[in-house]
Scaffold this motif. Sequence first.
Motif, PDB file in Angstrom:
ATOM      1  N   VAL A   1      42.809  32.694  49.561  1.00  0.00           N
ATOM      2  CA  VAL A   1      41.378  32.477  49.336  1.00  0.00           C
ATOM      3  C   VAL A   1      41.053  32.538  47.841  1.00  0.00           C
ATOM      4  N   GLY A   2      41.672  33.494  47.129  1.00  0.00           N
ATOM      5  CA  GLY A   2      41.415  33.585  45.691  1.00  0.00           C
ATOM      6  C   GLY A   2      41.911  32.359  44.929  1.00  0.00           C
ATOM      7  N   THR A   3      43.064  31.837  45.314  1.00  0.00           N
ATOM      8  CA  THR A   3      43.576  30.623  44.665  1.00  0.00           C
ATOM      9  C   THR A   3      42.680  29.435  44.952  1.00  0.00           C
ATOM     10  N   TRP A   4      42.241  29.302  46.194  1.00  0.00           N
ATOM     11  CA  TRP A   4      41.339  28.194  46.536  1.00  0.00           C
ATOM     12  C   TRP A   4      40.030  28.297  45.748  1.00  0.00           C
TER      13      TRP A   4
ATOM     14  N   GLY B   1      31.065  27.970  32.887  1.00  0.00           N
ATOM     15  CA  GLY B   1      29.620  27.847  33.054  1.00  0.00           C
ATOM     16  C   GLY B   1      29.148  28.138  34.465  1.00  0.00           C
ATOM     17  N   ILE B   2      29.815  29.063  35.172  1.00  0.00           N
ATOM     18  CA  ILE B   2      29.428  29.415  36.532  1.00  0.00           C
ATOM     19  C   ILE B   2      29.145  30.912  36.585  1.00  0.00           C
ATOM     20  N   LYS B   3      28.427  31.337  37.614  1.00  0.00           N
ATOM     21  CA  LYS B   3      28.058  32.746  37.745  1.00  0.00           C
ATOM     22  C   LYS B   3      29.075  33.519  38.559  1.00  0.00           C
ATOM     23  N   ASP B   4      29.476  32.979  39.701  1.00  0.00           N
ATOM     24  CA  ASP B   4      30.442  33.637  40.575  1.00  0.00           C
ATOM     25  C   ASP B   4      31.513  32.635  40.974  1.00  0.00           C
ATOM     26  N   MET B   5      32.689  33.160  41.282  1.00  0.00           N
ATOM     27  CA  MET B   5      33.769  32.297  41.748  1.00  0.00           C
ATOM     28  C   MET B   5      33.519  31.759  43.153  1.00  0.00           C
ATOM     29  N   GLY B   6      32.754  32.470  43.934  1.00  0.00           N
ATOM     30  CA  GLY B   6      32.469  32.043  45.303  1.00  0.00           C
ATOM     31  C   GLY B   6      31.309  32.837  45.866  1.00  0.00           C
ATOM     32  N   HIS B   7      31.063  32.675  47.173  1.00  0.00           N
ATOM     33  CA  HIS B   7      29.947  33.342  47.835  1.00  0.00           C
ATOM     34  C   HIS B   7      30.363  33.876  49.204  1.00  0.00           C
ATOM     35  N   LEU B   8      31.632  34.207  49.378  1.00  0.00           N
ATOM     36  CA  LEU B   8      32.104  34.666  50.678  1.00  0.00           C
ATOM     37  C   LEU B   8      31.770  36.125  50.945  1.00  0.00           C
ATOM     38  N   LEU B   9      31.627  36.929  49.901  1.00  0.00           N
ATOM     39  CA  LEU B   9      31.400  38.364  50.069  1.00  0.00           C
ATOM     40  C   LEU B   9      29.997  38.713  49.586  1.00  0.00           C
TER      41      LEU B   9
ATOM     42  N   GLY C   1      26.951  40.512  48.070  1.00  0.00           N
ATOM     43  CA  GLY C   1      26.873  41.621  47.129  1.00  0.00           C
ATOM     44  C   GLY C   1      27.997  41.654  46.118  1.00  0.00           C
ATOM     45  N   HIS C   2      29.023  40.838  46.308  1.00  0.00           N
ATOM     46  CA  HIS C   2      30.167  40.794  45.392  1.00  0.00           C
ATOM     47  C   HIS C   2      30.365  39.408  44.792  1.00  0.00           C
ATOM     48  N   GLY C   3      30.011  38.374  45.520  1.00  0.00           N
ATOM     49  CA  GLY C   3      30.290  37.008  45.088  1.00  0.00           C
ATOM     50  C   GLY C   3      31.427  36.435  45.897  1.00  0.00           C
ATOM     51  N   GLY C   4      32.526  36.101  45.238  1.00  0.00           N
ATOM     52  CA  GLY C   4      33.691  35.578  45.925  1.00  0.00           C
ATOM     53  C   GLY C   4      34.806  36.608  45.997  1.00  0.00           C
TER      54      GLY C   4
ATOM     55  N   ARG D   1      36.269  40.291  43.418  1.00  0.00           N
ATOM     56  CA  ARG D   1      36.775  41.617  43.782  1.00  0.00           C
ATOM     57  C   ARG D   1      38.227  41.799  43.369  1.00  0.00           C
ATOM     58  N   LEU D   2      38.969  40.708  43.295  1.00  0.00           N
ATOM     59  CA  LEU D   2      40.375  40.814  42.923  1.00  0.00           C
ATOM     60  C   LEU D   2      40.585  40.875  41.413  1.00  0.00           C
ATOM     61  N   ASP D   3      39.555  40.574  40.622  1.00  0.00           N
ATOM     62  CA  ASP D   3      39.752  40.480  39.171  1.00  0.00           C
ATOM     63  C   ASP D   3      40.283  41.779  38.580  1.00  0.00           C
ATOM     64  N   SER D   4      39.719  42.920  38.967  1.00  0.00           N
ATOM     65  CA  SER D   4      40.193  44.200  38.450  1.00  0.00           C
ATOM     66  C   SER D   4      41.532  44.593  39.054  1.00  0.00           C
ATOM     67  N   ILE D   5      41.737  44.278  40.324  1.00  0.00           N
ATOM     68  CA  ILE D   5      42.971  44.684  41.008  1.00  0.00           C
ATOM     69  C   ILE D   5      44.166  43.930  40.460  1.00  0.00           C
ATOM     70  N   LEU D   6      43.983  42.645  40.122  1.00  0.00           N
ATOM     71  CA  LEU D   6      45.108  41.838  39.668  1.00  0.00           C
ATOM     72  C   LEU D   6      45.735  42.388  38.387  1.00  0.00           C
ATOM     73  N   PHE D   7      44.960  43.002  37.516  1.00  0.00           N
ATOM     74  CA  PHE D   7      45.522  43.597  36.302  1.00  0.00           C
ATOM     75  C   PHE D   7      45.935  45.056  36.525  1.00  0.00           C
ATOM     76  N   ALA D   8      45.375  45.679  37.539  1.00  0.00           N
ATOM     77  CA  ALA D   8      45.681  47.093  37.771  1.00  0.00           C
ATOM     78  C   ALA D   8      47.017  47.296  38.486  1.00  0.00           C
ATOM     79  N   VAL D   9      47.381  46.397  39.413  1.00  0.00           N
ATOM     80  CA  VAL D   9      48.607  46.635  40.185  1.00  0.00           C
ATOM     81  C   VAL D   9      49.879  46.484  39.340  1.00  0.00           C
ATOM     82  N   PRO D  10      49.998  45.579  38.370  1.00  0.00           N
ATOM     83  CA  PRO D  10      51.217  45.582  37.543  1.00  0.00           C
ATOM     84  C   PRO D  10      51.365  46.861  36.718  1.00  0.00           C
ATOM     85  N   VAL D  11      50.247  47.376  36.179  1.00  0.00           N
ATOM     86  CA  VAL D  11      50.313  48.624  35.420  1.00  0.00           C
ATOM     87  C   VAL D  11      50.681  49.781  36.344  1.00  0.00           C
ATOM     88  N   SER D  12      50.108  49.814  37.535  1.00  0.00           N
ATOM     89  CA  SER D  12      50.443  50.875  38.487  1.00  0.00           C
ATOM     90  C   SER D  12      51.912  50.807  38.892  1.00  0.00           C
ATOM     91  N   PHE D  13      52.419  49.613  39.126  1.00  0.00           N
ATOM     92  CA  PHE D  13      53.828  49.441  39.497  1.00  0.00           C
ATOM     93  C   PHE D  13      54.745  49.945  38.387  1.00  0.00           C
TER      94      PHE D  13
END
Length: 396
Positions: free
Chosen positions: A163-166, A356-364, A366-369, A373-385
């Motif tokens: 879903v994030g890639t799409w 020039g867009i506000k949100d990546m999507g509208h599926l969630l 209160g969050h957008g797309g 929600r994955l933006d912070s997690i995608l950089f956090a999991v390599p550092v955690s690993f």
Amino acid sequence: MASIGPYSFEPQPSGRGRHRAPDPDPDGPVRRPPEPAPGPPAEPRWDGPSWDEPAAPGRDESAGPRWDETAEQAVPPVRADRPPEPTGYAAPPAPAPVPAEAVPVPAPPVDPPAAPPESGKPRAGRNLPAAIGVGVGLGVVVLASLFLWRPAFLGVVAVGVVVGTWETVRAFGRAAEPEKRTRPPLVPLLVGAVAMQGLAWFGGLEALTIGLVFTLTAVLIWRLADGPPGFRRDVTSAALIAAYVPFLAGFGTLLARPEDGAERIVAALAMVVLSDTGGYAVGVFLGRHKMAPRISPGKSWEGFAGSVVTTAIGGAVLLLLLFHVPVWWGALFGVAVSLASVLGDLVESMIKRDLGIKDMGHLLPGHGGVMDRLDSILFAVPVSFALLSVLAPAAG
């Protein structure tokens, strides 16, 4: 007087006088020519020097050119000491200047009074109840997949990555400025996103890297069918999406591989939640100094400090309970994950500002797309690993 027979005649003077009209009767009335009608005075004309003014020495220019010179040669030069001849047309008089005090100055526009803030709208501009509800629901799904049947977490990651890639491919194609729109090949990116998660689960970090290489190769081959126009831009954006979404998400799959993988995922996601919550709460009530106004206007240095402090405390406590890591190392883990989380949020905000867009999507709600929600997690999991591989190495 001569006479010829019965006729007689008187000789007349020769010349023009013979046709002259007879003299008027000296005793009759005197006839005068009619007076001209009243009108504007005739303009003065200057036809050269008057009878009492001597002519300028030299030839008479009013007589025209001589027989041995052309008209251009006969034109007299303009003399600096002679004033120009009057044209008969006078320039209109300049208008009198208007004093500055007499010019009316318009009053400055009065701004309408600001509308009072809505009572149900939060200060940060987010639908807080919906955001909390969606966040809790996603947390329940992740925890259930980890503790009930851990391989189910692989499916959760695969769905989120697809879903994030799409969403990202769609966002690149609907940029506000036409020259920034690209067409990354969607099919090879989706297939590669799922393949990378499976390779990471069964093969480890080396297999994940190989999956990224094969995905980029498939993108190049697939894009050849669309022709040369925009080839470089489309391939470059596809490479960015492949490395940004599925490859970084693959480190979350690597975290869940060991026997204590559920605890590792919980530690990483808990730091992201604490960073987001602490920064949001402190930024709303105490935020005064903007951190990156051109990228993310809602972030403040006060909120960033709240994120760091919150994750430092949470990391010290959580890693001590889960992996028996010393408090100082746990605090360092929390601060590092918080920095990565904030950086991931800024990177995604930079991409959205560029498009020039506000949100990546509208599926969630209160969050957008999903990508919001994955933006912070995608950089956090390599550092955690990387940090957990050193601080709490997995058995085997």
